[in-house]
Motif scaffolding. Sequence first.
Motif, PDB file in Angstrom:
ATOM      1  N   CYS A  22      -3.570  -7.584  -4.654  1.00 22.11           N
ATOM      2  CA  CYS A  22      -2.734  -6.649  -4.567  1.00 22.11           C
ATOM      3  C   CYS A  22      -2.867  -6.102  -3.149  1.00 22.11           C
ATOM      4  O   CYS A  22      -1.749  -5.888  -2.355  1.00 22.11           O
ATOM      5  CB  CYS A  22      -2.272  -5.529  -5.486  1.00 22.11           C
ATOM      6  N   THR A  49      -0.628   4.039   0.216  1.00 20.66           N
ATOM      7  CA  THR A  49       1.006   4.150   0.062  1.00 20.66           C
ATOM      8  C   THR A  49       1.621   2.923  -0.720  1.00 20.66           C
ATOM      9  O   THR A  49       2.320   3.126  -1.456  1.00 20.66           O
ATOM     10  CB  THR A  49       1.329   3.929   1.732  1.00 20.66           C
ATOM     11  N   TYR A  50       0.912   1.717  -0.483  1.00 18.75           N
ATOM     12  CA  TYR A  50       1.656   0.587  -0.941  1.00 18.75           C
ATOM     13  C   TYR A  50       0.945  -0.383  -2.313  1.00 18.75           C
ATOM     14  O   TYR A  50       1.839  -0.664  -3.098  1.00 18.75           O
ATOM     15  CB  TYR A  50       1.724  -0.468  -0.052  1.00 18.75           C
ATOM     16  N   GLY A  86       0.208  -0.824  -5.722  1.00 15.82           N
ATOM     17  CA  GLY A  86       0.461  -0.524  -6.751  1.00 15.82           C
ATOM     18  C   GLY A  86      -0.741  -0.604  -7.837  1.00 15.82           C
ATOM     19  O   GLY A  86      -0.596   0.286  -8.865  1.00 15.82           O
ATOM     20  N   VAL A  87      -1.126  -1.457  -7.731  1.00 15.67           N
ATOM     21  CA  VAL A  87      -2.419  -1.756  -8.969  1.00 15.67           C
ATOM     22  C   VAL A  87      -3.333  -0.438  -8.430  1.00 15.67           C
ATOM     23  O   VAL A  87      -4.022  -0.057  -9.351  1.00 15.67           O
ATOM     24  CB  VAL A  87      -3.315  -2.999  -8.602  1.00 15.67           C
ATOM     25  N   ALA A  89      -2.984   2.436  -7.203  1.00 15.31           N
ATOM     26  CA  ALA A  89      -2.490   3.582  -7.736  1.00 15.31           C
ATOM     27  C   ALA A  89      -2.252   3.691  -9.194  1.00 15.31           C
ATOM     28  O   ALA A  89      -2.285   4.912  -9.995  1.00 15.31           O
ATOM     29  CB  ALA A  89      -0.936   3.655  -7.323  1.00 15.31           C
ATOM     30  N   THR A  90      -2.300   2.550  -9.658  1.00 14.20           N
ATOM     31  CA  THR A  90      -2.391   2.504 -11.358  1.00 14.20           C
ATOM     32  C   THR A  90      -3.676   2.952 -11.855  1.00 14.20           C
ATOM     33  O   THR A  90      -3.849   3.507 -13.009  1.00 14.20           O
ATOM     34  CB  THR A  90      -1.983   1.144 -11.750  1.00 14.20           C
TER      35      THR A  90
END
Lengths: 145, 145
Positions: free
Chosen positions: B50, B115-116, B118-119, B121-122
């Motif tokens: 990611c 910022t980008y 997603g993994v 941030a998860t």
Amino acid sequence: MEGKVVWKEGMAFEAHLGGHLFMLDASKDVGGTGLGPSPKGLVLIALAGCTAMDVVSILKKMREPVETFEVETDAVTATEHPKKILEIVVKYKFTSSEKLCKEKVLRAVELSEDTYCGVSATLKPQVKISNEIYINGEKLEAGES
Amino acid sequence: MEGKVVWKEGMAFEAHLGGHLFMLDASKDVGGTGLGPSPKGLVLIALAGCTAMDVVSILKKMREPVETFEVETDAVTATEHPKKILEIVVKYKFTSSEKLCKEKVLRAVELSEDTYCGVSATLKPQVKISNEIYINGEKLEAGES
């Protein structure tokens, strides 16, 4: 535990994990060419595979005559960046021509979700994980963790 | 977003994700036969892939002449059940025969992590994620998020 991705071209990467090699790629709608699965989807497969291995192993010890077994994972993700995973529903689907004990099946799923599944424990509590269990197409009571 | 695993035999499952199919299996030391990668390791590949896709895409827009690019992920996991992932070090390794701008490379990694991705941030904040960046083998300043 370690893993590696090696850039090939565009958004395509070769993934190396435990002696295994496979491709990752973005889908065509986000600039990739779809040569392999997307990274974020792998989180769903990681969760499904981890709890599925627990459950199949526990039910084998309980001598339950499971014939087919699938685990489906559906995720809700954020719509703004970073598009993190907010919620996952895990559907456990068993079939057997012999009688499966509902209590043992429920217990196996609970043991995985509460005690053994390292991926579930990594994602909780900020990812909300709930489950649905089906035996020969009939839905059992739903749990939430 | 959805994924599915289908039991094949022992601890081996067929994973279905976005039209792609691959095997998962436990390693031999935990009762599998090593037919495919392990579920928990896929979390590392998900994170590496990611952020790698973000970074390669951002540096392309910045017209940085990256020639080779790898992302390695090393995890520390709990020793007791559930054996969750506690910490991941992400190593970004770039090479180029032309000069790469260190500030742009750092900025691309920061944009992905903050910022980008997603993994990432998860997994954050309960998984501690830190990074190391190397250009032609030389280590830049380390960040932590």
